[in-house]
Enzyme design. Structure first.
Site, PDB file in Angstrom:
ATOM      1  N   GLU A  84       0.899  -1.353   0.006  1.00 35.24           N
ATOM      2  CA  GLU A  84      -0.168   0.118  -0.058  1.00 35.24           C
ATOM      3  C   GLU A  84       1.055   1.340  -0.115  1.00 35.24           C
ATOM      4  OE1 GLU A  84      -3.258  -0.129   2.911  1.00 35.24           O
ATOM      5  OE2 GLU A  84      -3.226   1.990   2.832  1.00 35.24           O
ATOM      6  N   LYS A 269      -7.167  -0.860  11.664  1.00 35.63           N
ATOM      7  CA  LYS A 269      -6.358  -1.409  10.246  1.00 35.63           C
ATOM      8  C   LYS A 269      -5.190  -0.344  10.020  1.00 35.63           C
ATOM      9  CE  LYS A 269      -5.830  -1.683   5.873  1.00 35.63           C
ATOM     10  NZ  LYS A 269      -5.148  -1.051   4.785  1.00 35.63           N
ATOM     11  N   ASP A 285       5.562 -14.068  12.912  1.00 36.61           N
ATOM     12  CA  ASP A 285       4.158 -14.532  12.508  1.00 36.61           C
ATOM     13  C   ASP A 285       3.116 -13.645  12.657  1.00 36.61           C
ATOM     14  OD1 ASP A 285       1.683 -15.953  12.743  1.00 36.61           O
ATOM     15  OD2 ASP A 285       2.358 -17.467  13.830  1.00 36.61           O
ATOM     16  N   HIS A 384      -2.183   9.516  -1.240  1.00 30.53           N
ATOM     17  CA  HIS A 384      -2.114   8.343  -2.355  1.00 30.53           C
ATOM     18  C   HIS A 384      -1.927   8.988  -3.622  1.00 30.53           C
ATOM     19  CE1 HIS A 384      -4.506   5.857   0.357  1.00 30.53           C
ATOM     20  NE2 HIS A 384      -3.485   5.252   0.674  1.00 30.53           N
TER      21      HIS A 384
HETATM   22  C1  MEV Z   1      -6.026   2.695   5.174  1.00 31.79           C
HETATM   23  O1  MEV Z   1      -5.218   1.665   4.777  1.00 31.79           O
HETATM   24  C2  MEV Z   1      -5.966   2.983   6.579  1.00 31.79           C
HETATM   25  C3  MEV Z   1      -7.059   4.019   7.161  1.00 31.79           C
HETATM   26  O2  MEV Z   1      -8.190   3.797   6.659  1.00 31.79           O
HETATM   27  C4  MEV Z   1      -6.929   4.160   8.485  1.00 31.79           C
HETATM   28  C5  MEV Z   1      -7.940   4.992   9.119  1.00 31.79           C
HETATM   29  O3  MEV Z   1      -8.875   5.262   8.465  1.00 31.79           O
HETATM   30  O4  MEV Z   1      -7.553   5.550  10.281  1.00 31.79           O
HETATM   31  C6  MEV Z   1      -6.622   5.477   6.520  1.00 31.79           C
END
Ligand code: MEV
Length: 432
Positions: A84, A269, A285, A384
């Site tokens: 990413e 995430k 792991d 991005h």
């Molecule tokens: C994208 O990989 C991760 C985000 O969605 C995390 C977030 O929203 O805090 C940008």
């Protein structure tokens, strides 16, 4: 060896080969490590075939190093392995923004893992529990009779815990063996110990031992990291006012994640974007780490919530904290077999699993802030788009210094950012 300075201005502008060479100069990694990082270092068919079953090939992902990290007064270049864009850049950017107060501070538990022994059909469950506790020294000695370097180095089973749980199959007695794994992740040793003591546990309890397996909720192996970010460091323009406004936005975003599992999942995430990527890069792991982190985010809480904490201190600084299970190792497993994982660990120059745990969590905290800051200000797409613009410039034929120039003109371009538009930008640059 540790790098003297992780602040590498203009690092992103170098070619991949030049970056690799610079990292070698700074971290003192060997030529063999350097080879492993280059495409020549792909895992061989033979090595891959020894790792898993039915091998038909390998698959590679980019490894990028995050810069600017100072953790417990030591500089680090942190390798991330993921697909990413913006993640490495965001982590490096946020790491730079807490340097005024010394970077990241860690405070980790000892490397204690839990092995679970499930005991069923005890004739008297309370008595079974009592018998286990009375025989605790004997059980611990049995665990530690295992021939193991970890035990020779002062690790091994340290204590026992028991719990009675109600389940759909009736009451169960659960024995936890608490094992100090030193610099290993420890799964193999813990599983072997749990299996080794099973017959003795059956004798002591009169019950039937069923599962004997490590728990990935490494609740006694927590890593903790804290960092302080001043408003000026977090601002776009160096002013306290702008920084304070950005901090307010970050806190509002954080409070959303605390209250709402839908948002917490995405928030976390973002944390895992770093935790998993550094774990992969270092041959850990990562599934075990992910399971532990997510479980801890709801453990003893009313619902699944944020893995991180953000708050204001009395001086108006933003204080970030993370506390999470971090079962990592620097001996055994892929960390000692995979050539690129070995190279990445050498770049970090870590001396212990605990040090690696602190680095991984620092990266997670920085990553989370990067996402929150972007979301609370320009939105997530701007970052991005930067890399995307560079990729478009390259595919339009830009080379060398042209790439950055075309990419920044493309970003400023008000019309649709099509391939035709990039080609025109490149053409006009070359005609200047
Ligand atoms: C994208 O990989 C991760 C985000 O969605 C995390 C977030 O929203 O805090 C940008």
């Amino acid at each position: 060896m540790p790098v003297e300075n992780s602040r590498l201005s203009g690092f992103f502008k170098l070619s991949v080969n030049d970056r690799r060479k610079l990292v070698q100069n700074l971290s003192g990694i060997t030529n063999e490590h350097l080879e492993a990082l280059s495409s020549n270092g792909e895992l061989s068919d033979e090595a891959a075939d020894r790792m898993i079953e039915n091998v038909i090939g390998t698959m590679s992902l980019p490894v990028g190093v995050a810069t600017n990290f100072v953790i417990d007064d030591k500089h680090y270049l942190i390798p991330f392995c993921l697909e990413e864009s913006s993640v490495v850049a965001a982590a490096s950017n946020m790491a730079k923004r807490c340097l005024k107060n010394g970077g990241f501070r860690t405070q980790n538990d000892a490397p204690l893992m839990i092995g679970q022994v499930q005991i069923l059909e005890c004739p008297n469950i309370e008595m079974a529990m009592k018998n286990i506790h009375e025989a605790k020294d004997e059980i611990i000695s049995l665990c530690n009779s295992l021939p193991s370097t970890m035990i020779k180095l002062g690790g091994g089973c340290k204590r026992l815990e028991t719990r009675i749980i109600d389940t759909m199959s009736g009451q169960m007695l659960i024995l936890h063996i608490i094992v100090d794994c030193r610099d290993a992740m420890g799964a193999n040793a813990v599983n072997t110990m749990a299996e080794l003591i099973a017959p003795e546990i059956e004798r002591l309890t009169g019950g039937r031992v069923h599962l004997k397996i490590l728990s990935n909720l490494a609740a006694h192996r927590l890593a903790r990291v804290e960092a302080i970010f001043t408003p000026e460091e977090l601002s776009n323009d160096g002013t306290t006012e702008n920084g304070a406004e950005i901090i307010r936005g970050i806190l509002e975003a954080h409070h959303f994640a605390i209250a709402d599992p839908f948002r917490a999942t995405t928030h976390n995430k973002g944390v895992m974007n770093a935790i998993s990527s550094v774990a992969v890069a270092c041959g850990q792991d990562w599934r075990a780490i992910e399971a532990g982190c997510h479980s801890w985010a709801s453990f003893s809480k009313s619902h699944y919530t944020s893995m991180t904490e953000w708050e204001l201190d009395n001086d108006g600084n933003l204080v970030g904290k993370i506390e999470t299970p971090m079962a990592v190792g620097i001996v055994g497993g892929a960390s000692r077999v995979h050539p690129t994982a070995k190279a990445n660990l050498a770049i970090l120059g870590v001396d212990s699993a605990n040090e690696l745990a602190g680095i991984i969590c620092s990266a997670g905290l920085a990553q989370n802030l990067g996402a929150l800051r972007a979301l609370a200000t320009s939105g997530i797409q701007a970052g991005h788009m930067k890399l995307h613009s560079r990729n478009m410039a390259v595919s339009a034929g830009a080379i060398g210094e042209e790439i950055e120039k075309v990419a920044s003109r493309l970003q400023a371009h008000s019309g649709p950012k099509t391939q035709t538009a990039v080609k025109k930008i490149l053409e006009s640059l070359r005609n200047e």
